[in-house]
Design an enzyme around this catalytic site. Structure first.
Site, PDB file in Angstrom:
ATOM      1  N   CYS A 209      97.099  43.965   5.794  1.00 19.24           N
ATOM      2  CA  CYS A 209      98.429  44.948   6.054  1.00 19.24           C
ATOM      3  C   CYS A 209      99.460  44.034   6.455  1.00 19.24           C
ATOM      4  O   CYS A 209     100.589  44.286   6.608  1.00 19.24           O
ATOM      5  CB  CYS A 209      98.416  46.126   6.692  1.00 19.24           C
ATOM      6  SG  CYS A 209      96.800  46.985   6.082  1.00 19.24           S
TER       7      CYS A 209
ATOM      8  N   HIS B 192     104.436  48.489   9.744  1.00 16.67           N
ATOM      9  CA  HIS B 192     103.224  48.698   8.862  1.00 16.67           C
ATOM     10  C   HIS B 192     103.100  50.093   9.028  1.00 16.67           C
ATOM     11  O   HIS B 192     103.088  50.743  10.150  1.00 16.67           O
ATOM     12  CB  HIS B 192     102.120  47.996   9.443  1.00 16.67           C
ATOM     13  CG  HIS B 192     100.878  48.307   8.540  1.00 16.67           C
ATOM     14  ND1 HIS B 192     100.945  48.548   7.012  1.00 16.67           N
ATOM     15  CD2 HIS B 192      99.805  48.883   8.895  1.00 16.67           C
ATOM     16  CE1 HIS B 192     100.157  48.909   6.719  1.00 16.67           C
ATOM     17  NE2 HIS B 192      98.973  49.209   7.689  1.00 16.67           N
TER      18      HIS B 192
ATOM     19  N   ASN C 100      99.292  54.629   3.474  1.00 15.58           N
ATOM     20  CA  ASN C 100      99.392  53.181   3.933  1.00 15.58           C
ATOM     21  C   ASN C 100      98.965  52.312   2.692  1.00 15.58           C
ATOM     22  O   ASN C 100      97.817  52.496   2.102  1.00 15.58           O
ATOM     23  CB  ASN C 100      98.029  53.242   4.975  1.00 15.58           C
ATOM     24  CG  ASN C 100      97.753  51.741   5.279  1.00 15.58           C
ATOM     25  OD1 ASN C 100      98.371  50.711   4.911  1.00 15.58           O
ATOM     26  ND2 ASN C 100      97.053  51.637   6.563  1.00 15.58           N
TER      27      ASN C 100
HETATM   28  O1  UT7 Z   1      96.095  49.292   7.780  1.00 15.66           O
HETATM   29  C1  UT7 Z   1      94.733  49.617   8.176  1.00 15.66           C
HETATM   30  C2  UT7 Z   1      94.992  50.161   9.476  1.00 15.66           C
HETATM   31  N1  UT7 Z   1      94.347  51.340   9.884  1.00 15.66           N
HETATM   32  C3  UT7 Z   1      94.711  52.175  10.715  1.00 15.66           C
HETATM   33  O2  UT7 Z   1      95.813  52.057  11.182  1.00 15.66           O
HETATM   34  C4  UT7 Z   1      93.931  53.270  10.971  1.00 15.66           C
HETATM   35  C5  UT7 Z   1      93.938  53.552  12.565  1.00 15.66           C
HETATM   36  N2  UT7 Z   1      93.258  54.719  13.276  1.00 15.66           N
HETATM   37  C6  UT7 Z   1      93.822  55.814  13.093  1.00 15.66           C
HETATM   38  O3  UT7 Z   1      94.755  56.028  12.305  1.00 15.66           O
HETATM   39  C7  UT7 Z   1      92.965  57.126  13.224  1.00 15.66           C
HETATM   40  O4  UT7 Z   1      91.933  56.628  14.319  1.00 15.66           O
HETATM   41  C8  UT7 Z   1      92.186  58.131  12.176  1.00 15.66           C
HETATM   42  C9  UT7 Z   1      93.459  58.618  11.492  1.00 15.66           C
HETATM   43  C10 UT7 Z   1      91.593  57.336  11.472  1.00 15.66           C
HETATM   44  C11 UT7 Z   1      91.356  59.067  12.993  1.00 15.66           C
HETATM   45  O5  UT7 Z   1      92.332  59.945  13.851  1.00 15.66           O
HETATM   46  P1  UT7 Z   1      91.699  60.076  15.253  1.00 15.66           P
HETATM   47  O6  UT7 Z   1      92.883  61.068  16.057  1.00 15.66           O
HETATM   48  O7  UT7 Z   1      91.368  58.894  16.077  1.00 15.66           O
HETATM   49  O8  UT7 Z   1      90.593  61.140  15.051  1.00 15.66           O
HETATM   50  P2  UT7 Z   1      88.985  60.715  15.449  1.00 15.66           P
HETATM   51  O9  UT7 Z   1      88.195  59.716  14.708  1.00 15.66           O
HETATM   52  O10 UT7 Z   1      88.947  60.837  17.033  1.00 15.66           O
HETATM   53  O11 UT7 Z   1      88.429  62.168  14.877  1.00 15.66           O
HETATM   54  C12 UT7 Z   1      88.630  63.332  15.514  1.00 15.66           C
HETATM   55  C13 UT7 Z   1      88.013  64.406  14.815  1.00 15.66           C
HETATM   56  C14 UT7 Z   1      86.593  64.153  14.566  1.00 15.66           C
HETATM   57  O12 UT7 Z   1      85.711  65.349  14.646  1.00 15.66           O
HETATM   58  P3  UT7 Z   1      84.799  65.635  15.920  1.00 15.66           P
HETATM   59  O13 UT7 Z   1      84.060  64.449  16.186  1.00 15.66           O
HETATM   60  O14 UT7 Z   1      85.954  65.734  16.949  1.00 15.66           O
HETATM   61  O15 UT7 Z   1      84.219  67.068  15.581  1.00 15.66           O
HETATM   62  C15 UT7 Z   1      86.463  63.622  13.098  1.00 15.66           C
HETATM   63  O16 UT7 Z   1      85.101  63.777  12.497  1.00 15.66           O
HETATM   64  O17 UT7 Z   1      88.509  64.616  13.477  1.00 15.66           O
HETATM   65  C16 UT7 Z   1      87.504  64.299  12.488  1.00 15.66           C
HETATM   66  N3  UT7 Z   1      88.057  64.036  11.308  1.00 15.66           N
HETATM   67  C17 UT7 Z   1      88.734  64.855  10.417  1.00 15.66           C
HETATM   68  N4  UT7 Z   1      88.807  66.215  10.024  1.00 15.66           N
HETATM   69  C18 UT7 Z   1      89.398  66.555   9.238  1.00 15.66           C
HETATM   70  C19 UT7 Z   1      88.341  62.753  10.899  1.00 15.66           C
HETATM   71  N5  UT7 Z   1      88.830  62.623   9.788  1.00 15.66           N
HETATM   72  C20 UT7 Z   1      89.068  63.923   9.386  1.00 15.66           C
HETATM   73  C21 UT7 Z   1      89.734  64.458   8.229  1.00 15.66           C
HETATM   74  N6  UT7 Z   1      90.076  66.033   8.026  1.00 15.66           N
HETATM   75  N7  UT7 Z   1      90.217  63.808   7.226  1.00 15.66           N
END
Ligand code: UT7
Length: 328
Positions: A111, A255, A285
């Site tokens: 990216c 980005h 993204n």
């Molecule tokens: O250019 C590449 C760069 N990549 C990035 O910039 C990604 C950087 N990371 C992120 O943007 C975030 O970490 C994510 C968007 C990937 C995830 O967001 P988060 O606020 O860190 O969520 P999390 O991983 O802490 O998950 C929170 C909850 C979890 O459920 P539990 O364990 O609390 O029950 C996940 O399983 O949200 C759940 N979850 C979802 N729920 C509904 C994860 N993905 C989804 C989804 N829909 N798509």
């Protein structure tokens, strides 16, 4: 020595996936995706090859620059989603656009690709006086490398391309490029299986052993933490080199991965979000294409004007990151 952006072009496929579309095959919902990422919809390439999107964006950039393709001396294609192992996307695009006098190579910095690409172009222009125009095209079809059963990753990415024709100038320019390979294990798509004895010894192998081959795998939390440090550092490092501050910058073009990452970076930089160009709501993204898509859209909307100072700040797999400050 600086560069001038003579013309830009962008291309995104017509086909889109809206947040609600994902509910057909994974456990998710529009509200979660919008509030956690800022994304509403993302273009999907479908049948369109990566080079095809790059070609369309390049032709528009060349037209906007008002030059003939034969005047381009170098094509740099920034991509991590090439249609071929070889040849490069740059060589294919070079032929497709009629840049018959250009050298061509691909650049893989994920990216951060466009930031690396523009910096590389400037260095070529500085050291080769016979070179007049460089085309930097960022083209990505991440959708082909997504695991559509992994809800934490597949909702984030979109496909598209954007290109810029550059020439040398005496305008303001600064850049700072970085890589922290210790974080490579947090964001990758594997091409081959490692030998077990190598995997056992390596820090990198095998972070997500059950993950599918060729599909993008990500530890979202680690990348998130890294990104919120990397963006401010990318800007500060480039600014420090030329003795300017955030107050001198008219527009930040970050980005476009997650709106919360950008908001945190803006807070750390103590810059209003009003100074940030945001397109992730409708593109998602798009990896290396994300910064030039936003830059091109900002220019077309009349937000970014000639003479203004722009900061391009990126991060991505590698983990790479970097910043460029230039005058539009
Ligand atoms: O250019 C590449 C760069 N990549 C990035 O910039 C990604 C950087 N990371 C992120 O943007 C975030 O970490 C994510 C968007 C990937 C995830 O967001 P988060 O606020 O860190 O969520 P999390 O991983 O802490 O998950 C929170 C909850 C979890 O459920 P539990 O364990 O609390 O029950 C996940 O399983 O949200 C759940 N979850 C979802 N729920 C509904 C994860 N993905 C989804 C989804 N829909 N798509």
């Amino acid at each position: 020595m600086g560069i001038s952006i003579l013309g830009m072009g962008r291309y995104v496929p017509e086909q889109k996936l809206k947040n609600d579309d994902f509910t057909r095959f994974i456990e998710t919902n529009d509200e979660w995706i919008r509030t956690r990422t800022g994304i509403t919809e993302r273009p999907m390439a479908g049948w369109e090859p990566t080079w095809y999107m790059g070609k369309q964006a390049s032709l528009k950039a060349i037209e906007a620059a008002g030059i003939d393709p034969s005047q381009i001396g170098l094509v740099i294609s920034c991509t991590i989603t090439s249609d071929f192992l070889t040849p490069s996307m740059a060589s294919v695009i070079q032929h497709e656009i009629g840049a018959v006098n250009a050298a061509a190579f691909d650049l893989g910095a994920a990216c951060t690709g466009f930031v690396y690409g523009v910096d590389t172009a400037r260095r070529f222009l500085e050291t080769d006086s016979s070179l007049k125009y460089v085309l930097v095209v960022a083209n990505e079809a991440l959708s082909r490398f997504l695991d559509f059963t992994d809800r934490t990753t597949c909702i984030l990415f979109g496909d598209g391309a954007a290109a810029a024709v550059l020439e040398r100038s005496d305008k303001l320019f600064s850049s700072a490029l970085f890589s922290d390979g210790s974080g490579a294990k947090h964001l990758f798509a594997r091409a081959l299986s490692p030998a077990p004895e190598v995997a056992a010894e390596s820090d990198f192998e095998d972070p997500i052993p059950e993950g599918p081959m060729h599909k993008l795998q990500q530890n979202g939390k680690e990348v998130y933490k890294f990104a919120t440090q990397a963006l401010p550092k990318a800007f500060d490092s480039a600014a420090e080199k030329i003795g300017i501050t955030k107050d001198d910058i008219d527009w930040f073009v970050p980005h476009q991965a997650n709106i919360r990452i950008i908001e945190t970076a803006a807070k750390k930089l103590d810059v209003s979000m009003d100074k940030f160009i945001i397109t992730l709501d409708h593109y998602g993204n798009t990896s290396s294409a994300s910064i030039p898509l936003a830059l091109s859209e900002g220019i077309e909307k009349g937000l970014i004007k000639r003479g203004q100072k722009i900061a391009l700040i990126g991060f991505g797999a590698g983990l790479t990151y970097g910043g460029i400050i230039l005058e539009y």
